[in-house]
Every structure is written in structure tokens, then in C-alpha cells.
Motif scaffolding. Structure first.
Motif, PDB file in Angstrom:
ATOM      1  N   LYS A   1      17.317   6.051   7.422  1.00 31.07           N
ATOM      2  CA  LYS A   1      17.956   4.789   7.780  1.00 31.07           C
ATOM      3  C   LYS A   1      18.011   3.887   6.545  1.00 31.07           C
ATOM      4  CE  LYS A   1      15.854   5.219  12.355  1.00 31.07           C
ATOM      5  NZ  LYS A   1      17.075   5.792  12.956  1.00 31.07           N
ATOM      6  N   VAL A   2      18.889   2.916   6.596  1.00 29.48           N
ATOM      7  CA  VAL A   2      19.006   1.989   5.474  1.00 29.48           C
ATOM      8  C   VAL A   2      17.663   1.326   5.179  1.00 29.48           C
ATOM      9  CG1 VAL A   2      20.107  -0.134   4.702  1.00 29.48           C
ATOM     10  CG2 VAL A   2      21.463   1.601   5.881  1.00 29.48           C
ATOM     11  N   ASP A   3      16.902   1.045   6.229  1.00 26.76           N
ATOM     12  CA  ASP A   3      15.588   0.403   6.052  1.00 26.76           C
ATOM     13  C   ASP A   3      14.561   1.295   5.371  1.00 26.76           C
ATOM     14  OD1 ASP A   3      15.568  -1.617   9.119  1.00 26.76           O
ATOM     15  OD2 ASP A   3      16.515  -1.896   7.157  1.00 26.76           O
ATOM     16  N   ASP A   4      14.861   2.570   5.203  1.00 27.12           N
ATOM     17  CA  ASP A   4      13.952   3.470   4.485  1.00 27.12           C
ATOM     18  C   ASP A   4      14.125   3.353   2.970  1.00 27.12           C
ATOM     19  OD1 ASP A   4      14.578   5.926   7.018  1.00 27.12           O
ATOM     20  OD2 ASP A   4      12.786   4.661   6.803  1.00 27.12           O
ATOM     21  N   THR A   5      15.100   2.591   2.530  1.00 25.79           N
ATOM     22  CA  THR A   5      15.323   2.400   1.101  1.00 25.79           C
ATOM     23  C   THR A   5      14.111   1.740   0.463  1.00 25.79           C
ATOM     24  OG1 THR A   5      17.719   2.242   1.360  1.00 25.79           O
ATOM     25  CG2 THR A   5      16.749   1.231  -0.611  1.00 25.79           C
ATOM     26  N   ALA A   6      13.563   2.396  -0.556  1.00 23.57           N
ATOM     27  CA  ALA A   6      12.353   1.887  -1.208  1.00 23.57           C
ATOM     28  C   ALA A   6      11.983   2.792  -2.366  1.00 23.57           C
ATOM     29  CB  ALA A   6      11.192   1.832  -0.217  1.00 23.57           C
ATOM     30  N   LEU A   7      11.027   2.327  -3.142  1.00 27.02           N
ATOM     31  CA  LEU A   7      10.375   3.162  -4.143  1.00 27.02           C
ATOM     32  C   LEU A   7       9.183   3.825  -3.459  1.00 27.02           C
ATOM     33  CD1 LEU A   7      10.405   3.969  -7.155  1.00 27.02           C
ATOM     34  CD2 LEU A   7       8.879   2.024  -7.570  1.00 27.02           C
ATOM     35  N   TYR A   8       9.164   5.137  -3.473  1.00 30.19           N
ATOM     36  CA  TYR A   8       8.130   5.897  -2.769  1.00 30.19           C
ATOM     37  C   TYR A   8       7.084   6.403  -3.763  1.00 30.19           C
ATOM     38  CZ  TYR A   8      10.704   5.894   1.609  1.00 30.19           C
ATOM     39  OH  TYR A   8      11.321   5.509   2.776  1.00 30.19           O
ATOM     40  N   TYR A   9       5.827   6.158  -3.418  1.00 31.80           N
ATOM     41  CA  TYR A   9       4.697   6.567  -4.251  1.00 31.80           C
ATOM     42  C   TYR A   9       3.816   7.550  -3.480  1.00 31.80           C
ATOM     43  CZ  TYR A   9       5.595   2.092  -6.670  1.00 31.80           C
ATOM     44  OH  TYR A   9       6.157   1.039  -7.333  1.00 31.80           O
ATOM     45  N   CYS A  10       3.216   8.474  -4.204  1.00 30.96           N
ATOM     46  CA  CYS A  10       2.112   9.207  -3.604  1.00 30.96           C
ATOM     47  C   CYS A  10       0.815   8.740  -4.270  1.00 30.96           C
ATOM     48  CB  CYS A  10       2.278  10.712  -3.708  1.00 30.96           C
ATOM     49  SG  CYS A  10       2.274  11.409  -5.369  1.00 30.96           S
ATOM     50  N   ALA A  11      -0.259   8.829  -3.507  1.00 35.57           N
ATOM     51  CA  ALA A  11      -1.552   8.352  -3.977  1.00 35.57           C
ATOM     52  C   ALA A  11      -2.646   9.276  -3.481  1.00 35.57           C
ATOM     53  CB  ALA A  11      -1.795   6.937  -3.479  1.00 35.57           C
ATOM     54  N   GLY A  12      -3.738   9.372  -4.240  1.00 35.34           N
ATOM     55  CA  GLY A  12      -4.826  10.275  -3.911  1.00 35.34           C
ATOM     56  C   GLY A  12      -6.135   9.565  -3.700  1.00 35.34           C
TER      57      GLY A  12
ATOM     58  N   PHE B   1       3.246   6.036   0.113  1.00 36.05           N
ATOM     59  CA  PHE B   1       3.501   4.628   0.320  1.00 36.05           C
ATOM     60  C   PHE B   1       4.924   4.333  -0.136  1.00 36.05           C
ATOM     61  CE2 PHE B   1      -0.758   3.041   1.249  1.00 36.05           C
ATOM     62  CZ  PHE B   1      -1.545   4.085   0.820  1.00 36.05           C
ATOM     63  N   ARG B   2       5.436   3.211   0.297  1.00 32.65           N
ATOM     64  CA  ARG B   2       6.749   2.787  -0.173  1.00 32.65           C
ATOM     65  C   ARG B   2       6.790   1.281  -0.328  1.00 32.65           C
ATOM     66  NH1 ARG B   2      10.490   4.099   5.197  1.00 32.65           N
ATOM     67  NH2 ARG B   2       9.685   2.411   6.523  1.00 32.65           N
ATOM     68  N   GLN B   3       7.655   0.853  -1.224  1.00 33.08           N
ATOM     69  CA  GLN B   3       7.835  -0.591  -1.431  1.00 33.08           C
ATOM     70  C   GLN B   3       9.308  -0.882  -1.634  1.00 33.08           C
ATOM     71  OE1 GLN B   3       5.522  -2.340  -4.634  1.00 33.08           O
ATOM     72  NE2 GLN B   3       5.608  -4.326  -3.622  1.00 33.08           N
ATOM     73  N   ALA B   4       9.819  -1.688  -0.734  1.00 32.88           N
ATOM     74  CA  ALA B   4      11.204  -2.133  -0.832  1.00 32.88           C
ATOM     75  C   ALA B   4      11.245  -3.454  -1.591  1.00 32.88           C
ATOM     76  CB  ALA B   4      11.778  -2.303   0.567  1.00 32.88           C
ATOM     77  N   PRO B   5      12.387  -3.780  -2.192  1.00 30.53           N
ATOM     78  CA  PRO B   5      12.505  -5.034  -2.936  1.00 30.53           C
ATOM     79  C   PRO B   5      12.143  -6.238  -2.078  1.00 30.53           C
ATOM     80  CG  PRO B   5      14.386  -3.637  -3.378  1.00 30.53           C
ATOM     81  CD  PRO B   5      13.619  -2.970  -2.275  1.00 30.53           C
ATOM     82  N   GLY B   6      11.259  -7.079  -2.589  1.00 30.15           N
ATOM     83  CA  GLY B   6      10.880  -8.278  -1.873  1.00 30.15           C
ATOM     84  C   GLY B   6       9.892  -8.066  -0.748  1.00 30.15           C
ATOM     85  N   LYS B   7       9.408  -6.844  -0.580  1.00 26.35           N
ATOM     86  CA  LYS B   7       8.471  -6.549   0.502  1.00 26.35           C
ATOM     87  C   LYS B   7       7.166  -5.997  -0.062  1.00 26.35           C
ATOM     88  CE  LYS B   7      11.914  -5.639   4.082  1.00 26.35           C
ATOM     89  NZ  LYS B   7      12.354  -4.693   5.145  1.00 26.35           N
TER      90      LYS B   7
END
Length: 123
Positions: free
Chosen positions: A87-98, A37-43
Motif C-alpha cells: 500500500k502507499v502507506d508502506d512507503t518508507a526506509l526499511y531497516y533490519c536490526a539485530g 523497522f521502517r521510517q517514513a518521512p516525518g514519522k
């Protein structure tokens, strides 16, 4: 219970590649379906890719299809996310989850989460 640890994030230019890793600590990853998963600022957090416990099933968000590849090596107790043509839009904090249940990009299915690794795409 499994503890997940992400690594491999960093700062890259658009068009370049990164490979993220999700390692299991203290438990075998082989029993778990894993998603990124990923989460960008404000999203809101969004599902990016997922892979079943034996690696037979994979699924991707439309925004990353053809650019990202999820894979796993259960002998190494690690799941990977190869990210190409970033891409610039791929900027985010990326998490893995199980999850021990379904292989899905739905966040609510996942009980075990890592702390995340930052990916920044910028020129």
C-alpha cells in the motif's frame, strides 16, 4: 559484532510485492533475533516484523499482519521480509536490526542496525 546489509527495495505499484533481504557480513546471523523497522518521512521509526534466532517466534505490527511474512535461512546467513499487497502507506526506509536478547518490535532492544533500503509504493 555483526554488520547487517539490507537489499531488495524499490519502486512498486500498489498491490504488488517485494522481498527484502537482510544479510550478515563477517559474522553469523544465527545468534541474533532480527527485526524489520521502517521510517517514513516525518514519522517515527516503527517495528514491522521480528523473528527469533532459530525462526520459531515471529511477531508483526497490526498494520502488516496478513500481508508481510518474515523468515530466515541461517545457512544463507539471511533474513527475509516478504511484502505482499503493498500500500502507499508502506512507503518508507526499511531497516533490519539485530538483538541477542529478546524477539520484540521495541527499537531499544536492538544494538545492530543496517543502513536501510528504500521502498516506495506509488501508482
Amino acid at each position: 559484532q555483526v554488520k547487517l546489509v539490507e537489499s531488495g527495495g524499490g519502486l512498486v505499484q500498489p498491490g504488488r510485492s517485494l522481498r527484502l533481504s537482510c544479510a550478515a557480513v563477517g559474522s553469523s546471523l544465527a545468534h541474533y533475533n532480527i527485526a524489520w523497522f521502517r521510517q517514513a518521512p516525518g514519522k517515527e521509526r516503527e517495528g514491522v516484523a521480528c523473528i527469533s534466532s532459530r525462526g520459531i517466534i515471529t511477531n508483526y505490527a497490526e498494520s502488516v499482519k496478513g500481508r508481510f511474512t518474515v523468515s530466515r535461512d541461517n545457512d544463507e546467513n539471511t533474513v527475509y521480509l516478504q511484502m505482499n499487497d503493498l500500500k502507499v502507506d508502506d512507503t518508507a526506509l526499511y531497516y533490519c536490526a539485530g538483538s541477542i536478547f529478546r524477539t520484540t518490535l521495541e527499537e531499544y532492544e536492538y544494538s545492530y542496525w543496517g543502513q536501510g533500503t528504500q521502498v516506495t509504493v506509488s501508482s
